[in-house]
Design an enzyme around this catalytic site. Structure first.
Site, PDB file in Angstrom:
ATOM      1  N   SER A  79      11.169  -7.795   7.293  1.00 49.86           N
ATOM      2  CA  SER A  79      11.143  -8.971   8.372  1.00 49.86           C
ATOM      3  C   SER A  79      12.516  -9.509   8.460  1.00 49.86           C
ATOM      4  CB  SER A  79      10.351 -10.069   7.562  1.00 49.86           C
ATOM      5  OG  SER A  79      10.273 -11.257   8.425  1.00 49.86           O
ATOM      6  N   THR A  93      13.517 -13.877   7.073  1.00 52.93           N
ATOM      7  CA  THR A  93      13.699 -14.471   5.736  1.00 52.93           C
ATOM      8  C   THR A  93      15.169 -14.010   5.434  1.00 52.93           C
ATOM      9  OG1 THR A  93      11.362 -14.259   4.956  1.00 52.93           O
ATOM     10  CG2 THR A  93      13.279 -14.216   3.121  1.00 52.93           C
ATOM     11  N   PHE A 101       7.661 -15.782   7.056  1.00 58.42           N
ATOM     12  CA  PHE A 101       6.618 -15.547   5.521  1.00 58.42           C
ATOM     13  C   PHE A 101       5.802 -16.934   5.428  1.00 58.42           C
ATOM     14  CE2 PHE A 101       8.670 -11.588   3.261  1.00 58.42           C
ATOM     15  CZ  PHE A 101       8.138 -10.773   4.306  1.00 58.42           C
ATOM     16  N   ASN A 129       9.094  -2.649  11.841  1.00 60.32           N
ATOM     17  CA  ASN A 129       8.983  -3.858  12.036  1.00 60.32           C
ATOM     18  C   ASN A 129       9.303  -4.424  13.357  1.00 60.32           C
ATOM     19  OD1 ASN A 129       8.410  -6.735  11.221  1.00 60.32           O
ATOM     20  ND2 ASN A 129       8.581  -6.208   9.095  1.00 60.32           N
TER      21      ASN A 129
END
Length: 358
Positions: free
Chosen positions: A172, A175, A113, A239
Site C-alpha cells: 500500500s 502507510t 489502512f 496494488n
C-alpha cells in the site's frame, strides 16, 4: 438486492465516495446468506492447494472489516479477500481520502489502512465458520508500529482457522514506509517470521504476498527471488500505483494516494507478465488492476494470472460485472476450444518485449 444496488449506482456517484461505499456495505450486510450461483465447470481453478469455482475474485479494500464476504460470494465471485486488517484499530488518514476520476474510470484513495483491528473482523469470520466459499484475509501493520513484521505475525495468529488463505500486504502506498518492506533484506526477514507463524498456527494455509506495480525490474528480481526461496504460495500483482499516466483527465488526478481502475491496467498487466516469467511456474499469480470487462480479464490471464481480482471497476460497472466476466470467459473457452490453464501466461513473453507503459 444486487439489481437494486446496480440501479442505485448513478445516484451513489452524486455523494462522497466513502459515504457511498459505506451505504453499499450496509445494504449488502442485510442480504440473507444464500448459496453462490453454480459455475460452469470450465471456470474451476486449482491454485495454492485450493479449488476455486471460478477465477474472478474480489480484491481487498472493498470489504475491509469482513462484513459482507458471503454477500459477495453470492454475487458470483469465486473468492473474496477481506481487509487490510491491522492488529489495533486505527482511523487511517483524514477525509476526504477517496476520489472518483469518472472521466478516466479510475479511483484514487489514500485510506491508510483504516481498520477496526483484529477483534471485530475475527468475530465476524468466526460467526461464518463452516459456510462454503473461499475467504482470504489480507493482513497489514499499524502505522505507528515499532515492529511491522510482528504485526503481520499477529495477523496470521489471529485469523488462524478462519482464513482460506492469507495475504501479506506490503505494497500500500498510503502507510509511510510500508513499501520499504519490499526491499530484499526486509522482505526476507518478514517472510521468514510470517511463514514460521503460519506453520505453527495454521499449517497448510496458503500465504500470498501483494506487491506494488511501481517496482523497478531489478527490484522485482529481488522480490521474486526471496519469494521463491522462502517458498511462499503465490503473489498478487498488483496494488495501486503512485504514478500518474499523462492520459488522466479528471480534476482529481492531482490528489495524492494510490491510483486504481482502468488507467492501472497497462502497468499492472506488464508487471504481471514480468513476474510470471520470473516465477517460472514456481507458484500461481493473482492478477489485479484495471479489470472491467471479459476482455481485460482474459488479458490478465494471458499475461500470467491463474486468478484475477477486481474492485474499482465495481464503482462504474456494478456488482453484475463478475457474472459478465464469467460469461465472457466461458464463451471464449468454448469458441477457442481451450482451457483457462492453457491460456495462462501465453502472452507473457510477448508483453515483456513491448515498450514499458509510460
Amino acid at each position: 438486492m444486487r439489481a437494486l444496488l446496480d440501479l442505485a449506482l448513478p445516484f451513489a456517484r452524486l455523494i462522497d465516495p466513502e459515504t457511498a461505499h459505506g451505504l453499499a456495505i450496509s445494504a449488502l450486510s442485510r442480504l440473507p446468506a444464500g448459496p453462490a450461483p453454480a459455475d460452469d465447470p470450465r471456470l474451476a481453478v486449482d491454485a495454492f492447494g485450493l479449488r476455486f469455482p471460478n477465477p474472478v475474485g474480489l480484491a481487498a479494500g472493498f470489504d475491509k472489516e469482513a462484513e459482507v464476504p458471503d454477500a459477495m460470494l453470492g454475487a458470483g465471485f469465486g473468492f473474496v479477500e477481506v481487509g487490510t486488517i491491522t492488529p489495533r484499530p486505527q482511523p487511517g488518514n483524514p477525509r476526504p481520502r477517496n476520489f472518483r476520476l469518472v472521466e478516466d474510470r479510475a479511483v484514487i484513495n489514500r485510506y491508510g489502512f483504516n481498520s477496526g483491528g483484529h477483534g471485530p473482523a475475527k468475530a465476524r469470520l468466526a460467526a461464518r465458520r463452516g459456510r462454503a466459499g473461499i475467504v482470504g484475509v489480507n493482513v497489514g501493520a499499524n502505522k505507528d508500529s515499532s515492529d511491522r513484521a510482528a504485526d503481520y505475525v499477529s495477523g496470521i495468529r489471529a485469523f488462524a482457522g478462519l482464513a482460506s488463505y492469507f495475504t501479506a500486504n506490503v505494497s500500500s502506498p498510503n502507510t509511510p514506509g510500508l513499501r520499504d518492506l519490499q526491499e530484499e533484506s526486509a522482505l526476507d526477514d518478514l517472510l521468514a517470521r510470517v511463514i514460521a507463524a503460519r506453520d505453527e498456527a495454521a499449517p497448510g494455509i496458503p500465504l500470498l504476498l501483494k506487491i506494488a506495480p511501481d517496482l523497478a525490474l531489478a527490484h522485482l528480481d529481488g522480490v521474486v527471488e526471496v519469494a521463491r526461496r522462502r517458498r511462499i504460495d503465490g503473489l498478487i500483482v498488483s496494488n495501486t500505483t503512485i504514478s500518474r499516466p499523462p492520459t488522466l483527465r479528471a480534476a482529481a488526478k492531482s490528489e495524492t494516494g494510490g491510483l486504481s481502475g482502468r488507467p492501472l491496467f497497462a502497468l499492472s498487466t506488464r508487471m504481471l507478465a514480468e513476474t510470471y516469467l520470473r516465477v517460472d511456474g514456481a507458484f500461481p499469480l493473482i492478477g489485479v488492476g484495471g479489470i472491467d470487462s471479459p476482455q481485460t480479464a482474459l488479458a490478465k490471464i494471458e499475461a500470467g494470472a491463474s486468478l484475477i481480482q477486481l474492485y474499482s471497476s465495481l464503482v462504474y460497472e456494478g456488482l453484475g460485472l463478475a457474472e459478465r466476466i464469467k460469461a465472457g470467459l466461458v464463451a471464449h473457452l468454448a469458441r477457442e476450444k481451450t482451457t483457462l490453464a492453457a491460456l495462462t501466461g501465453r502472452n507473457a513473453a510477448a508483453l515483456a518485449r513491448e515498450p514499458f507503459p509510460g
